[in-house]
Motif scaffolding. Structure first.
Motif, PDB file in Angstrom:
ATOM      1  N   LEU A 303     -15.331 -11.872  11.515  1.00 33.85           N
ATOM      2  CA  LEU A 303     -16.239 -11.558  10.416  1.00 33.85           C
ATOM      3  C   LEU A 303     -17.502 -10.915  10.966  1.00 33.85           C
ATOM      4  O   LEU A 303     -18.073 -11.401  11.945  1.00 33.85           O
ATOM      5  N   GLU A 304     -17.950  -9.818  10.344  1.00 35.31           N
ATOM      6  CA  GLU A 304     -19.238  -9.221  10.687  1.00 35.31           C
ATOM      7  C   GLU A 304     -19.748  -8.451   9.476  1.00 35.31           C
ATOM      8  O   GLU A 304     -18.981  -7.745   8.814  1.00 35.31           O
ATOM      9  N   GLN A 305     -21.040  -8.594   9.189  1.00 32.51           N
ATOM     10  CA  GLN A 305     -21.650  -8.024   7.997  1.00 32.51           C
ATOM     11  C   GLN A 305     -20.964  -8.574   6.740  1.00 32.51           C
ATOM     12  O   GLN A 305     -20.399  -7.851   5.925  1.00 32.51           O
ATOM     13  N   THR A 306     -21.024  -9.906   6.613  1.00 32.04           N
ATOM     14  CA  THR A 306     -20.405 -10.565   5.459  1.00 32.04           C
ATOM     15  C   THR A 306     -21.379 -11.565   4.840  1.00 32.04           C
ATOM     16  O   THR A 306     -22.324 -12.016   5.489  1.00 32.04           O
ATOM     17  N   GLU A 307     -21.079 -11.921   3.591  1.00 30.49           N
ATOM     18  CA  GLU A 307     -21.813 -12.974   2.892  1.00 30.49           C
ATOM     19  C   GLU A 307     -20.847 -13.752   2.014  1.00 30.49           C
ATOM     20  O   GLU A 307     -19.956 -13.162   1.374  1.00 30.49           O
ATOM     21  N   ASN A 308     -21.022 -15.060   2.022  1.00 27.74           N
ATOM     22  CA  ASN A 308     -20.245 -15.943   1.145  1.00 27.74           C
ATOM     23  C   ASN A 308     -18.736 -15.767   1.334  1.00 27.74           C
ATOM     24  O   ASN A 308     -17.970 -15.655   0.381  1.00 27.74           O
ATOM     25  N   ILE A 309     -18.316 -15.754   2.589  1.00 23.30           N
ATOM     26  CA  ILE A 309     -16.884 -15.754   2.925  1.00 23.30           C
ATOM     27  C   ILE A 309     -16.464 -17.195   3.179  1.00 23.30           C
ATOM     28  O   ILE A 309     -17.172 -17.954   3.851  1.00 23.30           O
ATOM     29  N   THR A 310     -15.316 -17.580   2.659  1.00 18.66           N
ATOM     30  CA  THR A 310     -14.805 -18.936   2.852  1.00 18.66           C
ATOM     31  C   THR A 310     -13.417 -18.874   3.487  1.00 18.66           C
ATOM     32  O   THR A 310     -12.548 -18.134   3.017  1.00 18.66           O
ATOM     33  N   ILE A 311     -13.238 -19.645   4.553  1.00 20.75           N
ATOM     34  CA  ILE A 311     -11.927 -19.799   5.189  1.00 20.75           C
ATOM     35  C   ILE A 311     -11.615 -21.283   5.146  1.00 20.75           C
ATOM     36  O   ILE A 311     -12.275 -22.079   5.818  1.00 20.75           O
ATOM     37  N   ARG A 312     -10.643 -21.666   4.337  1.00 21.05           N
ATOM     38  CA  ARG A 312     -10.417 -23.092   4.127  1.00 21.05           C
ATOM     39  C   ARG A 312      -8.928 -23.423   4.100  1.00 21.05           C
ATOM     40  O   ARG A 312      -8.088 -22.624   3.690  1.00 21.05           O
ATOM     41  N   ASP A 313      -8.651 -24.637   4.555  1.00 22.74           N
ATOM     42  CA  ASP A 313      -7.308 -25.208   4.486  1.00 22.74           C
ATOM     43  C   ASP A 313      -6.264 -24.311   5.142  1.00 22.74           C
ATOM     44  O   ASP A 313      -5.119 -24.231   4.682  1.00 22.74           O
ATOM     45  N   CYS A 314      -6.659 -23.641   6.212  1.00 27.28           N
ATOM     46  CA  CYS A 314      -5.735 -22.798   6.967  1.00 27.28           C
ATOM     47  C   CYS A 314      -5.339 -23.501   8.265  1.00 27.28           C
ATOM     48  O   CYS A 314      -5.952 -24.495   8.662  1.00 27.28           O
ATOM     49  N   SER A 315      -4.324 -22.970   8.918  1.00 24.41           N
ATOM     50  CA  SER A 315      -3.970 -23.470  10.250  1.00 24.41           C
ATOM     51  C   SER A 315      -3.959 -22.310  11.232  1.00 24.41           C
ATOM     52  O   SER A 315      -3.539 -21.200  10.902  1.00 24.41           O
ATOM     53  N   PHE A 316      -4.461 -22.592  12.431  1.00 25.15           N
ATOM     54  CA  PHE A 316      -4.517 -21.615  13.507  1.00 25.15           C
ATOM     55  C   PHE A 316      -3.812 -22.264  14.698  1.00 25.15           C
ATOM     56  O   PHE A 316      -4.333 -23.212  15.286  1.00 25.15           O
ATOM     57  N   SER A 317      -2.653 -21.779  15.039  1.00 24.11           N
ATOM     58  CA  SER A 317      -1.852 -22.433  16.074  1.00 24.11           C
ATOM     59  C   SER A 317      -1.120 -21.387  16.893  1.00 24.11           C
ATOM     60  O   SER A 317      -0.654 -20.378  16.359  1.00 24.11           O
ATOM     61  N   GLY A 318      -1.034 -21.645  18.195  1.00 31.31           N
ATOM     62  CA  GLY A 318      -0.296 -20.733  19.059  1.00 31.31           C
ATOM     63  C   GLY A 318      -0.999 -19.414  19.292  1.00 31.31           C
ATOM     64  O   GLY A 318      -0.367 -18.426  19.671  1.00 31.31           O
ATOM     65  N   LEU A 319      -2.308 -19.384  19.096  1.00 34.64           N
ATOM     66  CA  LEU A 319      -3.064 -18.153  19.299  1.00 34.64           C
ATOM     67  C   LEU A 319      -3.344 -17.930  20.782  1.00 34.64           C
ATOM     68  O   LEU A 319      -3.463 -18.873  21.555  1.00 34.64           O
ATOM     69  N   GLY A 320      -3.525 -16.659  21.154  1.00 39.18           N
ATOM     70  CA  GLY A 320      -3.820 -16.336  22.535  1.00 39.18           C
ATOM     71  C   GLY A 320      -5.291 -16.364  22.883  1.00 39.18           C
ATOM     72  O   GLY A 320      -5.653 -16.374  24.054  1.00 39.18           O
ATOM     73  N   GLY A 321      -6.172 -16.364  21.847  1.00 38.87           N
ATOM     74  CA  GLY A 321      -7.600 -16.343  22.107  1.00 38.87           C
ATOM     75  C   GLY A 321      -8.355 -17.198  21.117  1.00 38.87           C
ATOM     76  O   GLY A 321      -7.965 -18.333  20.821  1.00 38.87           O
ATOM     77  N   ASN A 322      -9.449 -16.651  20.552  1.00 36.11           N
ATOM     78  CA  ASN A 322     -10.282 -17.377  19.603  1.00 36.11           C
ATOM     79  C   ASN A 322      -9.604 -17.487  18.240  1.00 36.11           C
ATOM     80  O   ASN A 322      -8.778 -16.648  17.878  1.00 36.11           O
TER      81      ASN A 322
END
Length: 781
Positions: A303-322
């Motif tokens: 995210l860059e140059q954003t306002e009122n962004i929501t990231i909820r109830d997600c899963s992040f698994s098996g990623l190679g970085g951030n």
């Protein structure tokens, strides 16, 4: 009753539903998802929903949302982890036996060698040495001979191999890619930019991967770019005819960002799963001011140059970085209710742009002279995260590739809230704040444990404050701050508050405020094992904390720091290092071990403090609520509210809890960390030399205070003005590392070196001062 008009339109693999002022797109694959996003962001003033049906959305390129004219846009999955946005793509491979349990399959990577190979969605291991061993602390297997000349000689073509190694001081790690050999056959490689404190790689904690000759274990693979073949030793029990293989293709999955004139607003990402992108360790190279970190501005979501962004109830698994990176200007964004696990780098990052910082410097030893410094308070632009929230996230098993990582990272940001997160099993910090710019953060009700597992000299909560006012030479800082009143507040304008957290660390401190960290309020926390450390800084108020099986670690404080340590419950004696000045007040504390109070009063501290059994309700189970008749209340202590960690039922079921160790009521009973710190050699090991008092460096605290990469050397404890040692240039806090090119590990080795050089009038010394090495000549007679 008036009926709302409903329209249905089929657009290829997109189904569009319109009802009143809301439009819904239903998509089934990555192509239709991109098409739906392109249509949705242009629907001016409407509420728009993009609903992903269950399945895998294998991206060929990063999804980009550069603007949105919609009143709101919600991108939602179909239940937990059912709609997967993937950075890998399934490939059809035809396997042929190659002998010794190995198989090959033709694969044309078209110049983009695969970074990760997956079998039924699970990552396989790139051919490596030493072999993967999940019981090993460092890199799941590390070896001193990983890139030895003897081993390298057995490799036919090492180009493209990766070297992973800890920093020599165990301050994070380094990564390199092999580019060839020199005329003598030694490896030539580039990299090492992943750490902002340059040093050699660790001589033991290193491993190498992507080498064909190291392909020898089930589950390992290697890609030969010349032959266009994947080599694989399948895991035991694998049916290659039925197995599904995929190859990672991209690094960043979704980027949301506008421009300064038109930020992207009012977008929700929910109930989505993100997985299986490329690793980013060779892209991690931007220094974060004078912190120890470099970063890659990317991740599963950027995210860059954003306002009122929501990231909820997600899963992040098996990623190679951030997982989630908020870069530059982002305002009132919320990251909540997410599961982040088994990833290569950090969990959630709030990182501003350095152009927002006044008089920035970018390396530990750099500083801007105060007479040319911009003395205007605060940032010079809004290119930083502000008023954002990370709440109710379960973050665990991160840093599986990169080691300078954290569950939550905050740098060049203001008024960030991190609350009710559960963070554990990390190679470095659970929560890290890299600088004072610009404060106002609230870190509360987090449960952070099993931290600093692969590194050292760090904290479950760690911070640096190498801001405009700060110099690695404390004498300079001591002179600047009185001369320029308020200079220490120019960057950290608002207090950073730590309250109602539970922290635990086994290879450092539970709370570690390092190098200049200033303007802190630390209240109502429980430290389970590593204690609470305050290195030099200003205006820290520490009150009403419970420190189990450890104590308070004040290191090398500044003059007139304004620090206050009051109304805390500590178990063991304080552990000061090179302390001359004790701030405003250290008093009205409670010591579980009576010797702690005795030692504190010997330092003219804690006049109104007391000691005894604190009468916890159930210390054995980690319930540190005080019984009604507890003597701790007499010092002005109040009960600590610890409704900590994740709150959502889904994440609570998944979250673990820290191991609770027995309370050390007697001095001989203490944590493993405190035992290490208090294990001093006998007083007889101190030596007198040229009028100075010296001792061997023995503890992690002494090592940390001096900025040493190893626990070795001879520390100058006392160096009276006018003594021969002082006249020769030695100072209190110096550590002697070499004499006449002979390594000095302890006082015995120093005596031996002086004996060998006794025929000379002067000898060259290598010393550590202000966390850097220097050479001086000393007349020894």
């Amino acid at each position: 009753m008036k009926m709302k008009r409903l329209s249905l339109l089929l657009l290829g693999s997109i189904t569009m539903l319109s009802a009143a002022a809301q439009t819904t797109y239903r998509v089934t694959d990555a192509k239709s998802l991109q098409q739906a996003i392109s249509k949705a962001i242009g629907r001016t003033g409407e509420k728009v929903v993009i609903q992903l049906q269950a399945g895998r959305y294998e991206l060929d390129s990063t999804l980009i949302i550069p603007y949105s004219l919609a009143a709101s846009l919600t991108i939602t999955g179909s239940g937990q982890a059912a709609s997967i946005i993937a950075g890998d793509k399934q490939v059809k491979l035809t396997w042929n036996p190659a002998g010794n349990g190995m198989f090959t399959a033709p694969y044309d990577a078209k110049g983009k060698n695969p970074d990760r190979l997956f079998l039924d969605g699970k990552p396989l291991t790139m051919a490596r040495y030493p072999d993967l061993d999940t019981t090993e602390r460092h890199y799941n297997g590390a070896a001193a001979d990983a890139i030895s000349d003897e081993r390298v000689a057995t490799w036919k073509n090492p180009n493209g191999a990766y070297i992973h190694a800890l920093h020599e001081g165990e301050w994070g790690g380094f990564h390199y890619v092999v580019t060839g050999r020199d005329a003598s056959g030694k490896l030539v490689y580039e990299g090492g930019w992943q750490n902002n404190r340059p040093a050699p790689m660790h001589n033991r904690y290193r491993m190498v991967e992507n080498v064909y000759e190291e392909l020898n274990t089930p589950g390992e693979w290697f890609y030969d770019a010349e032959k266009k073949l994947i080599f694989l030793i399948p895991p035991k029990g694998t049916n290659l005819n039925k197995a599904v293989f995929s190859v990672s293709r991209i690094t960043d999955l979704i980027r949301i960002g506008g421009n300064a004139a038109m930020p992207v607003r009012n977008i929700v990402l929910q109930q989505l799963a993100f997985s299986n992108n490329n690793r980013s360790f060779m892209l991690t190279r931007e220094p974060l001011l004078r912190s120890d970190w470099t970063i890659y501005r990317g991740g599963a979501i950027l995210l860059e140059q954003t306002e009122n962004i929501t990231i909820r109830d997600c899963s992040f698994s098996g990623l190679g970085g951030n997982a989630v990176f908020l870069s530059g200007y982002n305002k009132q964004d919320t990251i909540s209710g997410n599961l982040i696990e088994q990833i290569g780098a950090s969990g959630i990052l709030f990182v501003g742009r350095p152009e927002a910082v006044r008089s920035p410097a970018f390396r530990y030893g750099e500083s801007v002279p105060w007479n040319v410094m911009d003395l205007t308070p605060g940032p010079k632009s809004n290119a930083y995260p502000q008023e954002c929230v990370a709440s109710d996230n379960l973050i665990r098993y991160i840093g599986q590739v990169e080691k300078q990582v954290a569950g939550i990272t905050i740098d060049m940001a203001a008024f960030i809230t991190a609350d009710h997160n559960t963070i554990y099993h990390t190679p470095r910090a659970g929560i890290n704040i890299g600088d004072g710019c610009w404060g106002g953060h609230l870190v509360s009700f987090n449960d952070v444990f099993e931290t600093v597992l692969e590194t050292g000299d760090h904290g479950a909560y760690n911070s640096w404050g190498r801001d405009r006012f700060w110099s690695p030479d404390r004498k300079i800082t001591d002179s600047i701050v009185p001369a320029q009143k308020g200079i220490e507040y120019l960057d950290v304008q608002y207090p950073i508050t730590l309250k109602n957290n539970r922290f635990q660390c086994d290879h450092g401190w539970d709370i570690d405020l390092d190098d200049g960290s200033s303007n802190y309020v630390i209240v109502d926390n429980i430290c389970l094992n590593g204690g609470l450390k305050l290195r030099e800084g200003y205006h820290r108020t520490v009150s009403n904390n419970i420190i189990i099986n450890n104590s308070f670690h004040p290191h090398v404080w500044q003059k007139n720091s304004g620090d206050r340590f009051t109304h805390n419950l500590v178990t063991t004696p304080y552990a000061p290092i090179q302390m001359k000045d004790w701030g405003d007040v250290v008093d009205s504390n409670f010591f579980v071990q009576a010797d702690g109070l005795r030692q504190a009063r010997a330092l003219d501290l804690d006049e109104h403090s007391t000691t005894g059994d604190p009468l916890f309700v159930d210390a054995a189970s980690g319930n540190y609520t005080l019984q009604q008749l507890s003597p701790v209340f007499a010092i002005g202590f109040h009960q600590v509210d610890l409704n900590i960690g994740v709150q959502s039922p889904r994440l609570k079921k998944l979250a673990a809890a820290p191991v609770i160790r027995p309370l050390a009521l007697q001095q001989k009973e203490q944590s493993a960390q405190q035992t290490e710190e208090s294990h001093q050699k006998p007083e007889s090991k101190k030596i007198q030399w040229l009028g100075a008092t010296l001792k061997t460096v023995e503890t992690m605290a002494e090592r940390s205070a001096a900025g040493l990469h190893e626990t070795r050397g001879v520390l100058v404890l006392v160096c009276p003005p006018g003594s021969v040692a002082a006249n020769q240039g030695l100072q209190v806090g110096d550590v002697i590392l070499e004499i006449a090119n002979l390594a000095i590990n302890d006082t015995a080795m120093m005596r031996e070196a002086l004996e060998k050089g006794k025929s000379a009038n002067r000898l060259p010394f290598t010393i550590q001062r202000n966390q850097s090495t220097r050479k001086i000549d000393i007349a020894i007679r």
